[in-house]
Scaffold this motif. Structure first.
Motif, mmCIF file in Angstrom:
data_model
loop_
_atom_site.group_PDB
_atom_site.id
_atom_site.type_symbol
_atom_site.label_atom_id
_atom_site.label_comp_id
_atom_site.label_asym_id
_atom_site.label_seq_id
_atom_site.Cartn_x
_atom_site.Cartn_y
_atom_site.Cartn_z
ATOM 1 N N GLU A 122 0.828 -1.208 0.000
ATOM 2 C CA GLU A 122 0.000 0.000 0.000
ATOM 3 C C GLU A 122 0.862 1.257 0.000
ATOM 4 O O GLU A 122 0.506 2.269 -0.619
ATOM 5 C CB GLU A 122 -0.933 -0.004 1.219
ATOM 6 N N GLU A 123 1.993 1.205 0.677
ATOM 7 C CA GLU A 123 2.901 2.349 0.695
ATOM 8 C C GLU A 123 3.543 2.542 -0.670
ATOM 9 O O GLU A 123 3.711 3.678 -1.132
ATOM 10 C CB GLU A 123 3.963 2.148 1.772
ATOM 11 N N LEU A 124 3.921 1.444 -1.317
ATOM 12 C CA LEU A 124 4.468 1.542 -2.678
ATOM 13 C C LEU A 124 3.431 2.090 -3.647
ATOM 14 O O LEU A 124 3.758 2.870 -4.552
ATOM 15 C CB LEU A 124 4.942 0.171 -3.146
ATOM 16 N N LEU A 125 2.172 1.704 -3.464
ATOM 17 C CA LEU A 125 1.110 2.224 -4.319
ATOM 18 C C LEU A 125 1.010 3.739 -4.201
ATOM 19 O O LEU A 125 0.850 4.443 -5.213
ATOM 20 C CB LEU A 125 -0.232 1.584 -3.946
ATOM 21 N N GLU A 126 1.114 4.253 -2.992
ATOM 22 C CA GLU A 126 1.042 5.698 -2.800
ATOM 23 C C GLU A 126 2.219 6.403 -3.456
ATOM 24 O O GLU A 126 2.065 7.462 -4.073
ATOM 25 C CB GLU A 126 0.972 6.029 -1.300
ATOM 26 N N LEU A 127 3.410 5.821 -3.347
ATOM 27 C CA LEU A 127 4.576 6.387 -4.012
ATOM 28 C C LEU A 127 4.409 6.320 -5.533
ATOM 29 O O LEU A 127 4.792 7.246 -6.254
ATOM 30 C CB LEU A 127 5.840 5.638 -3.587
#
Length: 260
Positions: free
Chosen positions: A232-237
């Motif tokens: 989910e953090e990679l998706l935001e990036l």
């Protein structure tokens, strides 16, 4: 001719997404990125004859459509040129995983039509040599001198030149950044990287990939304690990068490769 050889993956589907490839790993690298997962390949001799590596490629030929040269840093070695020529003569596509530090050899492969796709690491913002130096081990994390011989400015200049060569070639191009919590890949840094790519790359088909770094496999021991960035953090990036670039993807252990 000798090859400083690290190993072969006879059939890989993850080193060139969309193709089955035989992947040849080379030893040696001018950088010492603290988060490097292939650090056993960075030093030490593993010299074999060129014909041995050719045989590795030939053995996989019935089952693959491509060869990927990786490492370590494949463009350090003269042998990558005759090996690429051998693979092309077998009818295989050639992909190069590179840190970008050897623009002259990249240009030679392009000129001789011995490469079909470049996968180039953009480890930090290229307009921030000091940060790039830290991320690539120009100085060890504790401030001690590293084995890198080029200055951060020379490193970023060489990488930018390699990217320019690959971009001008019209070949497939993938640029990728490995994100490690607390070390590299926060929102500001990804914005800087994506903005630089948008400004400097003419080929709108370029793919930018954010890779989920696995800290537990890092060269530097204290990074191994860092918690992995979640999908989910990679998706935001990825969404941040998407504000600058058309083709953005993330790669995670959870879901593999996803288009943003």
């Amino acid at each position: 001719m000798k090859v400083n050889y690290a190993g072969t993956v006879s059939i890989s589907t993850c080193d060139w997404i969309g193709k089955a490839a035989v992947t040849i790993f080379f030893r040696g690298c001018p950088l010492r990125c603290p988060y490097c997962q292939n650090h056993p390949y960075l030093e030490g001799p593993g010299l074999v004859e060129l014909e041995f590596v050719k045989e590795q490629i030939k053995t996989s030929k019935p089952f693959v459509s491509a060869v990927v040269f990786s490492g370590g840093e494949p463009l350090m070695q003269d042998a990558v040129v005759p090996l690429a020529e051998f693979a092309k003569n077998l009818g295989l596509a050639v992909g190069i995983h590179t840190n970008g530090c050897y623009p002259e050899r990249a240009a030679e492969l392009v000129k001789r039509k011995l490469v079909d796709k470049f996968f180039i690491d953009v480890k930090a913002p290229l307009d921030d040599p000091e940060l790039y130096g830290k991320v690539t081990g120009w100085k060890a994390y504790n401030g001690e001198s590293s084995t890198v011989k080029k200055t951060p400015e020379e490193i970023t200049s060489a990488i930018a030149k390699t990217i320019e060569t690959a971009d001008a070639s019209g070949l497939e191009l993938e640029l990728r950044t490995t994100a490690i919590r607390g070390f590299i890949g926060n929102e500001k840094e990804i914005s800087q990287i994506a903005a630089w790519i948008s400004e400097h790359i003419k080929n709108r088909e370029v793919t930018y990939v954010l890779q989920q770094g696995i800290p537990e496999h890092s060269l530097q021991e204290d990074l191994r304690k860092n918690r992995v960035l979640e999908r989910e953090e990679l998706l935001e990036l990825g969404k941040i990068a998407k504000g600058f670039l058309e083709n953005v993807r993330i790669r995670t252990k959870e879901e593999g490769e996803e288009i943003i």
